[in-house]
Write a protein that holds these residues in place. Sequence first.
Motif, mmCIF file in Angstrom:
data_model
loop_
_atom_site.group_PDB
_atom_site.id
_atom_site.type_symbol
_atom_site.label_atom_id
_atom_site.label_comp_id
_atom_site.label_asym_id
_atom_site.label_seq_id
_atom_site.Cartn_x
_atom_site.Cartn_y
_atom_site.Cartn_z
ATOM 1 N N THR A 130 -4.700 -115.734 -32.638
ATOM 2 C CA THR A 130 -6.141 -115.536 -33.002
ATOM 3 C C THR A 130 -6.117 -115.748 -34.105
ATOM 4 O OG1 THR A 130 -6.464 -112.984 -32.631
ATOM 5 C CG2 THR A 130 -6.021 -113.978 -30.719
ATOM 6 N N VAL A 131 -8.279 -116.331 -34.187
ATOM 7 C CA VAL A 131 -8.662 -116.156 -35.477
ATOM 8 C C VAL A 131 -8.185 -114.256 -36.315
ATOM 9 C CG1 VAL A 131 -10.518 -116.140 -36.979
ATOM 10 C CG2 VAL A 131 -10.021 -117.267 -34.886
ATOM 11 N N ASP A 132 -8.300 -113.028 -35.142
ATOM 12 C CA ASP A 132 -8.465 -111.690 -36.032
ATOM 13 C C ASP A 132 -6.815 -111.624 -36.352
ATOM 14 O OD1 ASP A 132 -10.537 -111.346 -34.695
ATOM 15 O OD2 ASP A 132 -10.277 -110.476 -33.093
ATOM 16 N N ASP A 133 -6.101 -112.146 -35.630
ATOM 17 C CA ASP A 133 -4.436 -112.595 -36.215
ATOM 18 C C ASP A 133 -4.516 -112.641 -38.112
ATOM 19 O OD1 ASP A 133 -3.535 -110.788 -33.764
ATOM 20 O OD2 ASP A 133 -3.336 -112.340 -32.849
ATOM 21 N N ILE A 134 -5.197 -113.941 -37.726
ATOM 22 C CA ILE A 134 -4.682 -114.580 -39.286
ATOM 23 C C ILE A 134 -5.713 -113.863 -39.990
ATOM 24 C CG2 ILE A 134 -5.422 -116.984 -40.693
ATOM 25 C CD1 ILE A 134 -3.313 -116.598 -37.902
ATOM 26 N N VAL A 135 -7.024 -113.042 -40.006
ATOM 27 C CA VAL A 135 -7.639 -112.823 -40.707
ATOM 28 C C VAL A 135 -6.927 -111.312 -41.452
ATOM 29 C CG1 VAL A 135 -9.960 -111.845 -41.324
ATOM 30 C CG2 VAL A 135 -9.940 -113.891 -40.241
ATOM 31 N N LYS A 136 -6.202 -110.288 -39.952
ATOM 32 C CA LYS A 136 -6.411 -109.477 -40.020
ATOM 33 C C LYS A 136 -4.506 -109.270 -41.162
ATOM 34 C CE LYS A 136 -4.175 -105.234 -37.993
ATOM 35 N NZ LYS A 136 -4.068 -104.830 -36.546
ATOM 36 N N LEU A 137 -3.962 -110.021 -40.736
ATOM 37 C CA LEU A 137 -2.367 -110.203 -41.516
ATOM 38 C C LEU A 137 -2.612 -111.100 -42.624
ATOM 39 C CD1 LEU A 137 0.023 -111.875 -38.289
ATOM 40 C CD2 LEU A 137 -0.498 -109.572 -38.943
ATOM 41 N N SER A 138 -4.105 -111.856 -42.757
ATOM 42 C CA SER A 138 -3.912 -112.530 -44.374
ATOM 43 C C SER A 138 -4.288 -111.501 -45.231
ATOM 44 C CB SER A 138 -4.057 -113.731 -44.205
ATOM 45 O OG SER A 138 -5.815 -113.323 -43.802
ATOM 46 N N GLY A 139 -5.435 -110.703 -45.055
ATOM 47 C CA GLY A 139 -6.340 -109.968 -45.989
ATOM 48 C C GLY A 139 -7.253 -110.909 -47.233
ATOM 49 N N LEU A 140 -7.211 -111.698 -46.744
ATOM 50 C CA LEU A 140 -8.540 -112.607 -46.521
ATOM 51 C C LEU A 140 -9.569 -112.632 -46.346
ATOM 52 C CD1 LEU A 140 -5.639 -115.977 -47.323
ATOM 53 C CD2 LEU A 140 -6.707 -113.965 -48.645
ATOM 54 N N GLU A 141 -10.571 -113.099 -47.073
ATOM 55 C CA GLU A 141 -12.172 -113.323 -46.294
ATOM 56 C C GLU A 141 -12.225 -114.193 -45.268
ATOM 57 O OE1 GLU A 141 -16.730 -112.859 -48.249
ATOM 58 O OE2 GLU A 141 -15.180 -112.529 -49.142
ATOM 59 N N LEU A 142 -12.793 -114.238 -44.343
ATOM 60 C CA LEU A 142 -13.305 -115.278 -43.424
ATOM 61 C C LEU A 142 -14.692 -116.081 -43.781
ATOM 62 C CD1 LEU A 142 -11.849 -117.186 -41.040
ATOM 63 C CD2 LEU A 142 -13.448 -115.296 -40.135
ATOM 64 N N LEU A 143 -14.459 -116.594 -43.991
ATOM 65 C CA LEU A 143 -15.782 -117.459 -44.280
ATOM 66 C C LEU A 143 -16.382 -119.014 -44.041
ATOM 67 C CD1 LEU A 143 -14.656 -118.870 -48.358
ATOM 68 C CD2 LEU A 143 -15.736 -116.546 -46.997
ATOM 69 N N VAL A 144 -15.397 -119.204 -43.118
ATOM 70 C CA VAL A 144 -15.653 -120.622 -41.716
ATOM 71 C C VAL A 144 -14.449 -119.905 -40.531
ATOM 72 C CG1 VAL A 144 -15.507 -123.521 -41.161
ATOM 73 C CG2 VAL A 144 -16.215 -121.895 -43.793
ATOM 74 N N ASN A 145 -15.220 -120.292 -39.575
ATOM 75 C CA ASN A 145 -14.580 -120.249 -37.772
ATOM 76 C C ASN A 145 -15.094 -121.903 -37.394
ATOM 77 O OD1 ASN A 145 -13.130 -119.874 -35.035
ATOM 78 N ND2 ASN A 145 -14.233 -117.328 -35.404
ATOM 79 N N ASP A 146 -14.794 -122.437 -37.350
ATOM 80 C CA ASP A 146 -15.228 -123.510 -36.364
ATOM 81 C C ASP A 146 -14.470 -124.073 -35.461
ATOM 82 O OD1 ASP A 146 -17.793 -123.709 -38.018
ATOM 83 O OD2 ASP A 146 -16.426 -125.358 -39.114
ATOM 84 N N ASP A 147 -14.842 -124.761 -34.300
ATOM 85 C CA ASP A 147 -14.781 -125.190 -33.221
ATOM 86 C C ASP A 147 -14.241 -126.304 -33.354
ATOM 87 O OD1 ASP A 147 -14.666 -122.859 -31.553
ATOM 88 O OD2 ASP A 147 -16.753 -123.752 -30.560
ATOM 89 N N VAL A 148 -13.272 -126.762 -32.736
ATOM 90 C CA VAL A 148 -12.721 -128.245 -33.064
ATOM 91 C C VAL A 148 -12.435 -128.921 -31.632
ATOM 92 C CG1 VAL A 148 -10.722 -129.898 -34.682
ATOM 93 C CG2 VAL A 148 -11.803 -127.654 -35.456
ATOM 94 N N ASN A 149 -13.061 -130.152 -31.451
ATOM 95 C CA ASN A 149 -12.507 -130.968 -30.202
ATOM 96 C C ASN A 149 -12.023 -132.167 -30.604
ATOM 97 O OD1 ASN A 149 -12.117 -131.886 -27.746
ATOM 98 N ND2 ASN A 149 -13.902 -130.526 -26.799
ATOM 99 N N LEU A 150 -10.913 -132.441 -30.522
ATOM 100 C CA LEU A 150 -10.035 -133.767 -30.767
ATOM 101 C C LEU A 150 -10.065 -134.129 -30.007
ATOM 102 C CD1 LEU A 150 -7.182 -132.544 -33.417
ATOM 103 C CD2 LEU A 150 -9.854 -132.960 -33.869
ATOM 104 N N TYR A 151 -9.750 -133.864 -28.322
ATOM 105 C CA TYR A 151 -9.547 -134.663 -27.006
ATOM 106 C C TYR A 151 -10.753 -135.053 -26.625
ATOM 107 C CZ TYR A 151 -4.934 -133.719 -29.693
ATOM 108 O OH TYR A 151 -3.960 -134.306 -30.298
ATOM 109 N N GLU A 152 -11.974 -134.539 -26.940
ATOM 110 C CA GLU A 152 -13.487 -134.587 -26.161
ATOM 111 C C GLU A 152 -13.121 -133.757 -24.638
ATOM 112 O OE1 GLU A 152 -14.684 -138.261 -25.433
ATOM 113 O OE2 GLU A 152 -14.573 -138.286 -27.916
ATOM 114 N N LEU A 153 -12.684 -132.687 -24.548
ATOM 115 C CA LEU A 153 -12.485 -132.061 -23.294
ATOM 116 C C LEU A 153 -13.510 -130.741 -23.275
ATOM 117 C CD1 LEU A 153 -8.813 -131.562 -24.064
ATOM 118 C CD2 LEU A 153 -9.865 -132.713 -22.571
ATOM 119 N N GLU A 154 -13.428 -130.075 -22.192
ATOM 120 C CA GLU A 154 -14.813 -129.297 -22.304
ATOM 121 C C GLU A 154 -14.480 -127.922 -23.207
ATOM 122 O OE1 GLU A 154 -13.892 -127.611 -18.291
ATOM 123 O OE2 GLU A 154 -14.133 -129.897 -17.517
#
Length: 239
Positions: free
Chosen positions: A203-227
């Motif tokens: 999860t995004v929370d996993d990345i933030v917590k484990l890295s000890g870094l400050e989250l600046l951007v959290n954007d959705d990416v839809n590469l395959y035009e799905l729901e």
Amino acid sequence: MDNNSSDSLNLYAKVEDLLGVKEAAPSLYAHYLLFLNSVDFDTLLDVGCGSGDFLRQMQGALDIPKVKGIDLSPLMVAQTVEQGYDAECIDLCDLNGTYDVITAVFDMLNYLNKEQLKHFLNCVKEHLNEGGVFLCDINTLYGFKNVAVGSYIVDDEDRFLTVDSDFEKGEYISEFTLFEKEGKGKDRSFKKSQEIIKQYYHTVDDIVKLSGLELLVNDDVNLYELESADKKFLVLKNA
């Protein structure tokens, strides 16, 4: 990487062009380029640089003073070097030097289990200059369950590839079977290679917590035009 040996990484390197990665990459790279175009920096390290396409596109668009790629696959590193970029087959944690920007593109973090992810993110922080940024993308739960699971068969004149994938309890397991043609005429035969490649849901929370870094951007990416979004694009800062 857990269960992802050098053999499995090299097999992936041999068939990456058959997997549709290059076709989907420009849409993903656009998120990286848009952010990097908005900040000033002089050095960029791409972890898991693959064949060097990401470095080539970023360098071509931004004219970065110093770029470097690292990868655990010797085949991938060789391809990056062939494109004219500094690249090395080395683990990030064993690398010397610090950078303004570190990138990990196309779900590279998903190849690490939680323990490995924590270790890796600690090394990211150690290799970031103060105020430096780490850019990455991770697969969403929707992406694992609705995009990646199933069977995939593709072939060209010299290769026949099957990929059978399943996702259970946070683990995505793919069995790659490759048949490569060898020889010519009557002496032509097929060489079979088979490897298991694992990915892990984070999860995004996993990345933030484990890295000890400050989250600046959290954007959705839809590469395959799905729901729903199949990836998350993240930027974290070493504040």
